[in-house]
Structure formats: C-alpha cells, structure tokens
Design a protein around this motif. Structure first.
Motif, PDB file in Angstrom:
ATOM      1  N   ALA A  81      -0.687  10.242   0.279  1.00 41.54           N
ATOM      2  CA  ALA A  81      -1.835  11.017   0.750  1.00 41.54           C
ATOM      3  C   ALA A  81      -1.882  11.056   2.268  1.00 41.54           C
ATOM      4  CB  ALA A  81      -3.132  10.422   0.190  1.00 41.54           C
ATOM      5  N   SER A  99      -5.576  13.174  -2.515  1.00 40.00           N
ATOM      6  CA  SER A  99      -6.709  12.849  -1.660  1.00 40.00           C
ATOM      7  C   SER A  99      -6.645  11.390  -1.236  1.00 40.00           C
ATOM      8  CB  SER A  99      -8.017  13.110  -2.405  1.00 40.00           C
ATOM      9  OG  SER A  99      -9.119  12.610  -1.675  1.00 40.00           O
ATOM     10  N   ALA A 112      -9.309   9.589  -0.605  1.00 41.91           N
ATOM     11  CA  ALA A 112     -10.494   8.855  -1.066  1.00 41.91           C
ATOM     12  C   ALA A 112     -10.250   7.971  -2.288  1.00 41.91           C
ATOM     13  CB  ALA A 112     -11.635   9.835  -1.332  1.00 41.91           C
TER      14      ALA A 112
END
Length: 233
Positions: A49, A57, A59
């Motif tokens: 990522a 992502s 997150a």
C-alpha cells in the motif's frame, strides 16, 4: 509457570489454530483485504500500500497493526500479573479475554459499525492470542502461523537430520497445517454460503471460550489424579 503439555493443551492449540483460519477468512474476505492474526502478511500488505501498488488502502493494515500491538502489550501485562497465582490461570484468562474481544467485535459488526473498528478489535484479540500461545510454548503449534510447521514436515523428506522427526513432532506439525487450512476453508465456505462475518466472529469467540474452560477442567482433573507425595521415612 508454563501449562503442562498434557491435560488437553496440545488439543486446545489445534482448535485455536483452526479458529485462526476462520478469523483470517473474515478479516481478508470481509474486513479487508487485511490480516489480523498473521501479521507477516499484514506487513506485506502495508508495504504494498505504501508503494502504491495493487490498489490497496493503508488504513486496514495500519489499523490491524495498531490493534495487534495493543493486544500483545495488554496481554503480556495481564498474563504476567496472573502468573504468580499458579495453576495456569494466566492461560485461561488470556483466552477468556480474547473471546470477549472477539465477541465484542462480532456484536459491533452486527450493528454495522465501520469495518475499521471491527478490524482493530479482532487484531487486538489476535495480539493477545499470540502472547498466550508464545507463553504456552507448545512446539510447532503457535496457532497463528503454519510455515514453520510445514517446513518441519518437508525437511525430513530430504533426510535433513537437524530437523526433529519424532512421531509426536510430526503429528503436531501435521495438525497445525491441517487445522490452519481447514479453518480457512471452513470460514470461506461459510461466507460463500451467506453466513455473515459477524456470526463467524461470534462463533469463534464461543469456541475460544469453550476451549479455555475445557482446558481448565482437564487440567484440574489431571492434577487431582496425580499421585501425592509418598510417606516420609
């Protein structure tokens, strides 16, 4: 004080390995793509990522790492504080705390809270799990990875004499690999059949708690059957 290998400890670790497969099926296929127990894969996803490849992502893996770290720290503090009380209370308490976190994660998932919050809770539970199994130190059964066990099964095929080949070791390694695969297969199949990920997390929580209680009962029976000290003289 490490739990004695007898009194169901090995069997408990095999069951916990199977639950890891189910948890990771939910994590990767529902919450992710992200891992919550196998942080090696999670670190790789985070690296991909950061590099901007694969459309991943930052997150999910970042949240998982944070939760896992918190779980490992809290688990170490909890279990080390209980160790002086003996009778493996730290082992039972660690699994009970893990089950509570997984149950909460399942309940929040049913309430349709953001997936990130569920990921953090599941990863926290798995961080705690890793402390519990690291302290238990059952060879070849870490419950969250199977690479070492698989290697241990394969190396003797090439006559590697530095890898132990006793029957008990082979059985543990085979059980670890089979349980991880079976858990992943079971989790994915149930998701494919329309079972919600939240329900699977609740089922895993119940399984972990049952395993903790069963292990405690078996250990108590094992101690009660142990011969007492003979007469002095």
């Amino acid at each position: 004080m490490e739990p004695k290998p007898g009194a169901g400890l090995t069997e408990a670790m095999v069951v916990l390995t199977l639950t890891t497969g189910v948890v990771e099926a939910v994590s990767f296929l529902v919450l992710g793509p992200v891992f919550t127990a196998v942080q090696t894969g999670n670190l790789l996803l985070l690296g991909f990522a950061v590099a901007g490849e694969g459309g991943l992502s930052l997150a999910p893996p970042a949240l998982s790492l944070c939760g896992f770290t918190a779980g490992a720290v809290l688990g170490a503090r909890l279990e080390s504080s209980l160790e002086p009380r003996g009778r493996d209370r730290w082992f039972t308490a660690g699994l009970a705390a893990e089950a509570a976190l997984l149950g909460l994660a399942g309940a929040l998932a049913l309430a349709a809270v953001p997936r990130g919050a569920v990921t953090v809770l599941v990863a926290t539970a798995m961080g705690l799990r890793n402390v519990t199994t690291l302290r238990a130190a059952v060879p070849d059964l870490t419950t969250t990875v199977a690479t070492r066990a698989l290697t241990g099964l394969l190396a003797p095929l090439a006559s590697d004499t530095r890898v132990l080949t006793d029957t008990a070791g082979r059985l543990r390694r085979a059980a670890a690999v089979a349980a991880m695969f079976t858990g992943g297969l079971l989790g994915a199949a149930l998701l494919r059949a329309g079972i919600p990920g939240a329900a699977l997390l609740l089922a895993v929580a119940a399984t972990v708690l049952t395993t903790a209680l069963a292990r405690a009962v078996l250990r108590r029976r094992h101690e009660n059957r142990a011969p007492g000290p003979g007469p002095a003289g």
